[in-house]
Design an enzyme around this catalytic site. Structure first.
Site, PDB file in Angstrom:
ATOM      1  N   HIS A  77       5.720  -2.776 -15.920  1.00  0.00           N
ATOM      2  CA  HIS A  77       5.350  -2.773 -14.499  1.00  0.00           C
ATOM      3  C   HIS A  77       4.161  -1.871 -14.214  1.00  0.00           C
ATOM      4  CE1 HIS A  77       9.045  -4.905 -13.635  1.00  0.00           C
ATOM      5  NE2 HIS A  77       9.742  -3.974 -14.260  1.00  0.00           N
ATOM      6  N   THR A 119       9.320   3.192  -4.839  1.00  0.00           N
ATOM      7  CA  THR A 119       8.654   1.947  -4.429  1.00  0.00           C
ATOM      8  C   THR A 119       8.947   0.797  -5.383  1.00  0.00           C
ATOM      9  OG1 THR A 119       6.600   2.382  -5.622  1.00  0.00           O
ATOM     10  CG2 THR A 119       6.773   3.309  -3.399  1.00  0.00           C
ATOM     11  N   GLU A 124      -0.556   1.631  -2.944  1.00  0.00           N
ATOM     12  CA  GLU A 124       0.705   1.270  -2.286  1.00  0.00           C
ATOM     13  C   GLU A 124       0.689   1.759  -0.843  1.00  0.00           C
ATOM     14  OE1 GLU A 124       4.073   2.318  -5.045  1.00  0.00           O
ATOM     15  OE2 GLU A 124       3.972   0.125  -5.160  1.00  0.00           O
ATOM     16  N   HIS A 127       2.475   7.770 -13.028  1.00  0.00           N
ATOM     17  CA  HIS A 127       2.136   6.364 -13.258  1.00  0.00           C
ATOM     18  C   HIS A 127       1.182   5.900 -12.169  1.00  0.00           C
ATOM     19  CE1 HIS A 127       5.578   6.222 -10.461  1.00  0.00           C
ATOM     20  NE2 HIS A 127       4.849   5.268  -9.912  1.00  0.00           N
TER      21      HIS A 127
HETATM   22 ZN   LIG Z   1       4.770   4.521  -8.043  1.00  0.00          ZN
END
Ligand SMILES: [Zn+2]
Ligand SMILES: *[C@@H]1O[C@H](CO)[C@@H](O)[C@H](O)[C@H]1NC(C)=O
Ligand SMILES: *[C@@H]1O[C@H](CO)[C@@H](O)[C@H](O)[C@H]1NC(C)=O
Length: 326
Positions: A90, A231, A134, A122
């Site tokens: 991911h 998230t 995000e 990350h």
């Molecule tokens: Zn994150």
């Protein structure tokens, strides 16, 4: 020797297969059938009312003069031990928590309800055609976002921390694209080639000072704070979020390396580039986003925004923290 080689190959396989199988979450760029809008079907928490990320609307921030400087400890030393960079299917994740390396990288102060130890960092990014942060700022997505995940030192495991609303603290940093590379990112960017496929990992040749990945120390006093969640599923609502105003600069080619080198887990024979691995902003509901003492509540930042009349008190608060950068 041949058998040993095969053994290693098979060891990495189950990870990949599991991630690509049904009942798993993904991003729309991977498969819209398991993308963010479906996560709440897998995990009800993902449909909760304290979800992250959110849009940071700078016209609606609430100033909190109690949000002063965050104390970064161990950020300025390259710890002993090894850091492992991995493609977890991911994102690209740098684990900071090997027994040797992690104990002394902590954050506290700045209104954080305790002291928190760094676990991993990350990234979330977009595609050649679009930005991929995000959190959004006044409705705008930025090119990329770094998350440094910390656990409250009161708790020993992630599972334990997930049982408490202040269990985790995540620092979020936006990226801004520059024409020249940010050489502090060379180690990570060079490592991407070794982890192009899901389940791959590489031990970095050496650790480095985490502070080198952040904006200049003198610019870390401006941040936004709110209570939210992870998230990605299970979307646990246990995160004290700090999103910094000052972006990190990254070279255009370096950003391109994230967008074009990595792949999601393969489904069948198709190799899918890892792009747009961000969750869109979630409703704020009745939460507030607080602006730190030194944050630009509205306007005046590199990202633009609307102007607001500042009260004399606010002006004082804004002018207070100015000091020469060390
Ligand atoms: Zn994150
Ligand atoms: C992407 O981010 C840049 C800032 O680095 C901004 O100038 C641009 O408008 C953003 N693009 C979109 C579509 O939001
Ligand atoms: C990463 O891959 C390159 C080849 O692309 C190789 O030369 C290098 O040794 C690898 N690094 C590590 C740490 O495995």
């Amino acid at each position: 020797m041949g058998t040993q080689g095969l053994g290693i190959t098979f060891l990495t396989l189950p990870l990949v297969v599991r991630a690509a199988a049904g009942g798993q979450w993904c991003y729309d760029s991977q498969d819209p059938k398991c993308g963010p809008s479906h996560w709440k079907e897998l995990k009800a928490t993902c449909g909760g009312d304290k979800q992250s990320p959110v849009n940071i609307d700078r016209r609606r921030l609430q100033r909190d003069a109690g949000l002063g400087d965050i104390l970064f400890e161990g950020y300025d030393q390259a710890p002993p031990g090894k850091w492992r960079l991995a493609n977890d299917g991911h994102t690209v994740m740098l684990s900071l928590a090997s027994e040797l390396a992690s104990e002394h990288i902590t954050i506290s102060g700045g209104g954080l309800p305790g002291r928190y130890r760094a676990l991993q960092l990350h990234f979330h990014w977009g595609s050649p055609a679009g930005n991929g942060s995000e959190h959004t700022l006044d409705g705008h997505q930025l090119p990329m976002e770094l998350h440094i995940v910390h656990i409250n030192v009161k708790y020993r495991t992630l599972a334990e921390a997930k049982g408490h609303p202040n269990g985790l603290a995540v620092l979020g940093f936006f990226f801004q694209v520059s024409e020249t590379p940010n050489t502090n990112y060379n180690t990570i960017v060079a490592g991407l080639r070794n982890i192009s496929h899901a389940g791959y990992s590489v031990d970095l040749a050496s650790t480095f000072r985490l502070s080198t990945l952040l904006p200049h120390t003198g610019r870390l006093a401006g941040y936004y704070r709110y209570q939210g969640s992870l998230t990605t599923p299970d979307c646990s609502e246990v995160v004290v979020w700090t999103v910094f105003e000052e972006p990190v600069e990254i070279g255009r080619e370096q950003l391109r390396a994230f967008v074009s080198t990595l792949h999601f887990p393969a489904t069948g024979s198709t190799l899918l580039k890892m792009t747009n691995n961000f969750r869109p902003p979630q409703p704020l509901h009745n939460r507030k986003i607080f602006a730190s003492r030194a944050a630009t509540a509205s306007g005046g930042s590199p990202h633009g925004g609307h102007h607001q009349l500042l009260s004399p008190l606010l002006l004082l608060a804004l002018l207070g923290p100015f000091s020469p950068n060390p």
